[in-house]
Enzyme design. Structure first.
Site, PDB file in Angstrom:
ATOM      1  CD1 TRP A 104      -2.325  -2.148   1.591  1.00  0.00           C
ATOM      2  CD2 TRP A 104      -3.067  -0.967  -0.163  1.00  0.00           C
ATOM      3  NE1 TRP A 104      -3.383  -2.830   1.037  1.00  0.00           N
ATOM      4  CE2 TRP A 104      -3.860  -2.127  -0.032  1.00  0.00           C
ATOM      5  CE3 TRP A 104      -3.343  -0.086  -1.202  1.00  0.00           C
ATOM      6  CZ2 TRP A 104      -4.915  -2.422  -0.904  1.00  0.00           C
ATOM      7  CZ3 TRP A 104      -4.390  -0.367  -2.065  1.00  0.00           C
ATOM      8  CH2 TRP A 104      -5.158  -1.520  -1.912  1.00  0.00           C
ATOM      9  CG  ASP A 187      -2.956   4.225   4.224  1.00  0.00           C
ATOM     10  OD1 ASP A 187      -3.965   4.086   4.950  1.00  0.00           O
ATOM     11  OD2 ASP A 187      -2.796   3.605   3.149  1.00  0.00           O
ATOM     12  CE  LYS A 211      -8.640  -1.617   4.681  1.00  0.00           C
ATOM     13  NZ  LYS A 211      -8.950  -2.776   3.893  1.00  0.00           N
TER      14      LYS A 211
HETATM   15  N1  PMP Z   1      -4.279   1.634   2.196  1.00  0.00           N
HETATM   16  C1  PMP Z   1      -4.421   0.534   2.953  1.00  0.00           C
HETATM   17  C2  PMP Z   1      -3.516   0.334   4.103  1.00  0.00           C
HETATM   18  C3  PMP Z   1      -5.419  -0.395   2.627  1.00  0.00           C
HETATM   19  O1  PMP Z   1      -5.564  -1.494   3.359  1.00  0.00           O
HETATM   20  C4  PMP Z   1      -6.265  -0.168   1.514  1.00  0.00           C
HETATM   21  C5  PMP Z   1      -7.374  -1.112   1.129  1.00  0.00           C
HETATM   22  N2  PMP Z   1      -7.268  -2.400   1.511  1.00  0.00           N
HETATM   23  C6  PMP Z   1      -6.059   0.997   0.768  1.00  0.00           C
HETATM   24  C7  PMP Z   1      -5.068   1.870   1.132  1.00  0.00           C
HETATM   25  C8  PMP Z   1      -6.937   1.300  -0.415  1.00  0.00           C
HETATM   26  O2  PMP Z   1      -8.211   1.542   0.039  1.00  0.00           O
HETATM   27  P1  PMP Z   1      -9.443   1.754  -0.954  1.00  0.00           P
HETATM   28  O3  PMP Z   1      -9.661   0.475  -1.666  1.00  0.00           O
HETATM   29  O4  PMP Z   1     -10.559   2.101  -0.014  1.00  0.00           O
HETATM   30  O5  PMP Z   1      -9.096   2.865  -1.857  1.00  0.00           O
END
Ligand code: PMP
Length: 375
Positions: A104, A187, A211
């Site tokens: 991520w 994040d 989450k």
């Molecule tokens: N950052 C993290 C740490 C995530 O776990 C996720 C989604 N699993 C995201 C970003 C992306 O999130 P989204 O799909 O809501 O854009």
């Protein structure tokens, strides 16, 4: 009705009492004659719901008054662009530094490079030796004193819980200890509200709700007010923190039902002892699962122990050809969504706030029985 245990990484398990309350209020929210879904986002009922959600979140994380709390759309993925579009302009160099610890944060970095002078401050995207052991790429965290930060940068970005890889910052770095006066941008999507978080140590924290904090559709942004109001011209108005903050997250139609649901989750966390109590429960669940994995010769988690995630526990089986049988048996035992992310394979158990200890115990019992019959 007894429900199975859902180990999905997100959208993920919700507290059952929250789902029941939403069901009870579905047709008529507190005598208003409307479902929350049917209300104007400018009507007094929704304004109350939204303002209460903000106040409860402020209380839960002790968010200081000099930080704005925003409910936005687009998910954490959109924030990968929205953050640089809003923050690069806070300093003349328009630069930012990113720490890569997993899938991520790498995505965040790649997106940000489209908007300014963005560089890697530190990366764990390679093998290393730690405590006398070989660590594979994205199974460890580069020590804070090895991060190379540019003092002129607008911010340094890191992901405090890597959902796919299963890595969590045990402590958020202290900006002062970084040796450069650069605001931290975090994040925190996949461990938001799982533990106390030192907001005043950061410039900005963002998290997709799906989450620990509610359903998909709302993204929470907590931003220090002095960093607001510097958006680049290219920033869409609906994503300009200053415009969203000025209208209390109602600059345009917000994801009203998702905000309502997140608000119910905030009240559930408050009623259950707040983030301190969540942390204790999450530690107990993680200790139970990692303890069993570490004592078994059959399952393995390769993350450097001090940075193992308490939320997302990836593990592999000694014999990968048994994966399908493991998942099939798990589903039959009422243990859902244990398949690991396709990029890392194996299994992953996401054990968010709403997963009870009994769910983790049921998983460990199943893992033991599977090891006995297949090990
Ligand atoms: N950052 C993290 C740490 C995530 O776990 C996720 C989604 N699993 C995201 C970003 C992306 O999130 P989204 O799909 O809501 O854009």
């Amino acid at each position: 009705m007894s429900r199975p245990f859902n180990f999905s990484a997100g959208p993920a398990v919700m507290p059952e009492s929250v789902l029941q309350q939403a069901a009870a209020e579905m047709l008529d929210w507190r005598g208003s004659g409307m479902s929350v879904m049917e209300m104007s986002h400018r009507g007094k009922e929704f304004v109350q719901i939204c303002d209460e959600a903000e106040a409860d979140l402020r209380e839960l994380l002790s968010v200081p008054q000099d930080y704005a709390i925003l409910f936005m759309q687009g998910g954490a993925t959109a924030e990968n662009a929205i953050v640089p579009l809003n923050l690069l302009g806070t300093r003349p160099a328009r630069s930012a530094d990113y720490v890569l610890t997993g899938s991520w944060s790498k995505k965040s970095y790649q997106e940000a490079t489209r908007y300014g002078d963005v560089r890697i401050a530190a990366s764990a995207d390679h093998e290393t030796q730690l405590d006398g052991r070989r660590q594979a790429p994205f199974t460890w965290v580069p020590p804070v004193d090895t991060w190379t930060l540019r003092p002129e940068s607008s911010y340094v970005h890191f992901c405090s819980n890597e959902t796919i890889d299963g890595i969590e910052f045990a402590e958020w770095p202290d900006a002062a200890a970084l040796g450069a006066d650069v605001p931290l941008v975090v994040d925190a999507s996949s461990h938001f509200l799982s533990r106390p978080m030192n907001i005043s140590r950061t410039g900005l924290v963002y998290a997709g709700a799906q989450k620990n904090a509610g359903p998909a559709g709302v993204t929470i942004v907590i931003v220090r007010r002095d960093l607001v109001g510097h958006a680049l011209d290219a920033c869409p108005s609906a994503f300009d923190y200053a415009k969203v903050a000025k209208e209390s997250s109602r600059f345009n139609t917000p994801p009203s039902y998702a905000i309502y649901m997140a608000g119910l989750v905030f009240k559930w966390v408050l009623a259950n002892g707040g983030v301190q109590a969540m942390e204790e429960a999450n530690r107990a669940k993680a200790d139970l699962l990692y303890g069993y994995i570490d004592n078994s010769g059959f399952y393995r988690n390769g993350i450097h122990a001090p940075v193992r995630s308490r939320m997302n526990v990836p593990f592999t089986l000694a014999d990968e050809s048994l994966n399908d049988a493991f998942l099939k048996g798990a589903a039959q035992a009422g243990l859902l969504a244990l398949k690991g992310h396709k990029s890392v394979g194996g299994m992953r158990a996401s054990i968010y706030n709403a997963m009870p200890l009994a769910g983790v115990q049921a998983l460990v019992d199943y893992m033991k029985a599977f090891e006995k019959s297949h090990g």
